[in-house]
Design a protein around this motif. Structure first.
Motif, mmCIF file in Angstrom:
data_model
loop_
_atom_site.group_PDB
_atom_site.id
_atom_site.type_symbol
_atom_site.label_atom_id
_atom_site.label_comp_id
_atom_site.label_asym_id
_atom_site.label_seq_id
_atom_site.Cartn_x
_atom_site.Cartn_y
_atom_site.Cartn_z
ATOM 1 N N TYR A 189 0.861 -1.171 0.000
ATOM 2 C CA TYR A 189 0.000 0.000 0.000
ATOM 3 C C TYR A 189 0.907 1.232 0.000
ATOM 4 N N LEU A 190 0.651 2.181 -0.896
ATOM 5 C CA LEU A 190 1.531 3.333 -1.073
ATOM 6 C C LEU A 190 0.749 4.632 -0.902
ATOM 7 N N SER A 191 1.370 5.602 -0.231
ATOM 8 C CA SER A 191 0.723 6.903 -0.063
ATOM 9 C C SER A 191 1.785 7.958 0.208
ATOM 10 N N ALA A 192 2.256 8.585 -0.860
ATOM 11 C CA ALA A 192 3.352 9.544 -0.741
ATOM 12 C C ALA A 192 2.937 10.859 -0.116
ATOM 13 N N ASN A 193 1.649 11.199 -0.179
ATOM 14 C CA ASN A 193 1.220 12.522 0.272
ATOM 15 C C ASN A 193 0.402 12.502 1.550
ATOM 16 N N VAL A 194 0.517 11.435 2.339
ATOM 17 C CA VAL A 194 -0.141 11.373 3.643
ATOM 18 C C VAL A 194 0.936 11.260 4.713
ATOM 19 N N ALA A 219 9.563 2.646 -10.999
ATOM 20 C CA ALA A 219 9.114 3.152 -9.704
ATOM 21 C C ALA A 219 7.624 3.461 -9.777
ATOM 22 N N PHE A 220 6.886 3.043 -8.762
ATOM 23 C CA PHE A 220 5.453 3.342 -8.649
ATOM 24 C C PHE A 220 5.248 4.247 -7.442
ATOM 25 N N ILE A 221 4.755 5.457 -7.705
ATOM 26 C CA ILE A 221 4.455 6.416 -6.642
ATOM 27 C C ILE A 221 2.965 6.327 -6.323
ATOM 28 N N GLY A 222 2.627 6.118 -5.050
ATOM 29 C CA GLY A 222 1.226 6.059 -4.648
ATOM 30 C C GLY A 222 0.740 7.410 -4.167
ATOM 31 N N MET A 223 -0.426 7.832 -4.673
ATOM 32 C CA MET A 223 -0.936 9.157 -4.333
ATOM 33 C C MET A 223 -2.398 9.067 -3.898
ATOM 34 N N THR A 224 -2.674 9.592 -2.701
ATOM 35 C CA THR A 224 -4.023 9.597 -2.136
ATOM 36 C C THR A 224 -4.723 10.911 -2.443
ATOM 37 N N LEU A 225 -6.012 10.853 -2.635
ATOM 38 C CA LEU A 225 -6.816 12.056 -2.866
ATOM 39 C C LEU A 225 -6.515 13.111 -1.810
ATOM 40 N N GLU A 226 -6.076 14.276 -2.237
ATOM 41 C CA GLU A 226 -5.733 15.341 -1.289
ATOM 42 C C GLU A 226 -6.938 15.761 -0.455
ATOM 43 N N ASP A 227 -8.128 15.668 -1.035
ATOM 44 C CA ASP A 227 -9.348 16.119 -0.369
ATOM 45 C C ASP A 227 -9.906 15.091 0.606
ATOM 46 N N GLU A 245 -1.095 16.626 -4.541
ATOM 47 C CA GLU A 245 -0.637 15.466 -5.298
ATOM 48 C C GLU A 245 0.509 15.807 -6.246
ATOM 49 N N VAL A 246 0.359 16.903 -6.963
ATOM 50 C CA VAL A 246 1.367 17.269 -7.952
ATOM 51 C C VAL A 246 2.700 17.612 -7.292
ATOM 52 N N ALA A 247 2.663 18.492 -6.307
ATOM 53 C CA ALA A 247 3.892 18.916 -5.642
ATOM 54 C C ALA A 247 4.612 17.733 -5.001
ATOM 55 N N THR A 248 3.850 16.827 -4.401
ATOM 56 C CA THR A 248 4.460 15.689 -3.722
ATOM 57 C C THR A 248 5.122 14.738 -4.720
#
Length: 591
Positions: A189-194, A219-227, A245-248
């Motif tokens: 499970y991946l979440s770069a922005n949490v 490489a797989f970057i995991g990104m969670t809904l910012e909202d 999401e973008v900045a992270t």
């Protein structure tokens, strides 16, 4: 080959390029969000490594197929979905790639669990994690629904372990098989922005790297809904912060390239809306957050696997350098799987977009069922039967529908609001709620029956979130502000009319946002609303935290948590057996 996780030292246990048939290449120079047309044949180059990428999203615990007559169970009329068929399709697609000498990796873009049918939800979605393990999922980004039971529970989904939840007493039963403990996800499970608040520590790994036989890496970057904090319960994300999401993702690119990694894919739990949802293998007129995100993610990112909007699309959206980039989404509930052929230049170690192909494939039900998944489903069907089949009441109509009238009031919305108002668990210090509010998005299906008999399974299908009911004090002025928020702010473009009990009012669709509720029309218990009077109201904890664009709830005082919404719903049906739908006369249209 195994994944290599990153930045896990702190962890403790406790949708792509348009319609591309086989052999078609990505066409350059297309307008952002445009439908990709057939291009020249792109034959695999001997100087490239071909990697098969299989992607899905928004599975939501739909282990068993949904009825083909429902939108949840078909794609353009073709019956689709079901974990047994999905597993077979994945196996067959991998076999096809292997026959061509290609290695394969399987990923997901969030919401594998949460808002799930009872077959999975009754066991805290442990069956779905087990199914994904059996299907060979390698990595998944964290979606907003992964937080439905809180971040501690999300970590348990990753690491395993059992909950002491009363062995089914409250219609949930972690680890129901005493001979088999829940081992957690084999995939990452991946979440770069949490992040944990005020730290640089992510809740889960931000990315993972897949290594292939010839030395190539992706490489797989995991990104969670910012909202996410605005659409899940506050307690579920307490102590966490969600970043852009973008900045992270862009900040991770230099870090990955320093490791010699040039092939980068983002697994993003955010998406878009094509103008024609039937065009599942292209993306005409796509709009929504995905368009801006795709236009701003670093050009070094080679593809975006997206989700959240439950749409199927296969797009080309230009990156900041003006070059087309793959953006895909695979519908929801396991009805579609995206197959991508990533072509990696052996010299540059980067994805060659001109030789990268994508195809959204319907998960048809004309293939053999996967025996391992069938066995898993059968096991949990046995465990869930006593919970699911318990008759809790009867209705005098074949169903109670959530379809609203012109005022946006529905028969089922009235039933749920009445159940909340009648629930004794929210009464405290002698104060009984006089008004109830229910968010329409939380009503997930019509209330069905078996020849009039309503089971707990029927009720759970309607309300699958296990939200708590919360009673609170609100003044007449605050209630006016609340009603206007149905038509303004985040809800101006798409109104969200709350389902109500104990209150009546009239609203004017032609009036300006902020003044749509007709002055003097609001009545509570038949009496005109008074600005300075305090009223006791009840809602679910999602709305209580200001979810769905209703910050007025956060200004309420003297909040008191009661029981689960599904318990109030089922108890009301038992107490009003048989139940006859009431008239939709609480909200009216006027001027």
């Amino acid at each position: 080959m195994a994944f290599t996780g990153r930045d896990r030292k702190w962890l403790r246990r406790p949708r792509a390029i348009g319609l591309l048939a086989a052999g078609a290449a990505v066409a350059l120079g297309l307008a952002t969000g445009g439908t990709v047309t057939q291009a020249a044949t792109a034959k695999p180059k001997p100087t490239h490594t071909q990697i098969q990428l299989l992607a899905l999203n928004d599975f939501h615990g739909n282990l068993a197929p949904n009825p083909a007559t429902s939108s949840s169970g078909n794609v353009n009329g073709t019956p689709a979905g079901g974990a047994e068929y999905l597993a077979t399709h994945l196996r067959q697609l991998r076999a096809g790639a292997e026959a061509q000498g290609q290695e394969s990796v399987t990923v997901a873009a969030g919401d594998l669990i949460g808002a799930s049918p009872l077959l999975s939800a009754a066991f805290h979605d442990e069956p779905t994690i087990e199914a994904m393990n059996a299907m060979g999922l390698d990595a998944a980004s964290v979606g907003n629904h992964e937080f439905d039971e809180g971040w501690h529970e999300l970590l348990r989904m990753q690491t395993g372990g059992c909950l002491n939840d009363g062995d089914g007493q409250n219609n949930q039963n972690s680890c129901p098989d005493p001979k088999a403990k829940f081992k957690g996800a084999k995939f990452d499970y991946l979440s770069a922005n949490v992040f944990f608040e005020n730290t640089q520590r992510t809740l889960l790994d931000p990315y993972t790297v897949k290594k292939f036989k010839n030395g190539q890496k992706i490489a797989f970057i995991g990104m969670t809904l910012e909202d996410t904090p605005n659409i899940v319960t506050k307690a579920g994300v307490e102590g966490l912060s969600f970043t852009d999401e973008v900045a992270t993702a862009n900040a991770l690119v230099p870090k990955l390239r320093k490791q010699g990694i040039e092939s980068i894919v983002v697994l993003l739990h955010e998406g878009g809306l094509p103008s024609d949802p039937r065009a599942f293998n292209s993306c005409p007129g796509i709009s929504g957050p995905i368009t801006e995100i795709a236009k701003n993610l670093d050009p070094a990112i080679d593809a975006i696997v997206s989700g959240h909007t439950h749409q199927a699309y296969n797009c080309s959206i230009n990156d900041p350098a003006g070059k087309p980039r793959l953006v895909t989404s695979a519908s929801s509930f396991g009805k579609v799987v995206t197959e991508v052929r990533l072509s990696i230049d052996n010299k540059t170690k980067d994805v060659d977009r001109l030789n990268t192909l994508a195809n959204n494939r319907i998960v048809t039900q004309d293939v053999p069922k996967d025996p391992a998944i069938s066995k898993l489903i059968t096991k949990y069907q046995t465990f869930v039967a006593p919970i699911q089949n318990k008759v809790i009441g009867h209705i005098t109509t074949p169903s109670v529908v959530r379809t609203p009238d012109d005022s946006q009031e529905s028969p089922l919305g009235n039933l749920i609001a009445d159940a909340q108002l009648a629930d004794p668990s929210t009464v405290t210090d002698g104060k009984t709620p006089v008004v109830a509010f229910m968010n329409p998005g939380g009503i997930r299906a019509d209330l069905a029956s078996d020849s009039g008999a309503v089971t707990f399974g029927h009720a759970f299908t309607v309300q699958p979130f296990n939200n708590y009911l919360v009673s609170m004090d609100m003044t007449g002025t605050q209630l006016k502000a609340l009603l206007e928020q149905q038509f303004s702010g985040p809800n101006q473009a798409a109104n969200k009319v709350l389902q109500v009990a104990g209150i009546t009012y009239t609203w004017n669709p032609a009036a300006a946002p902020g003044s749509k509720v007709v002055a003097g029309s609001i009545k509570i218990a038949g009496q005109p609303l008074v600005d300075g009077t305090t009223y006791r109201i009840v809602t679910n904890n999602f709305l209580s935290d200001g979810g769905d664009g209703f910050p007025a709830f956060t200004t309420a005082t003297n909040k008191f948590f009661g029981g689960l919404d599904i318990d109030a719903f089922s108890s009301y049906l038992t107490a009003h057996d048989p139940y006859t739908p009431v008239a939709t006369d609480r909200i009216s249209i006027g001027s």
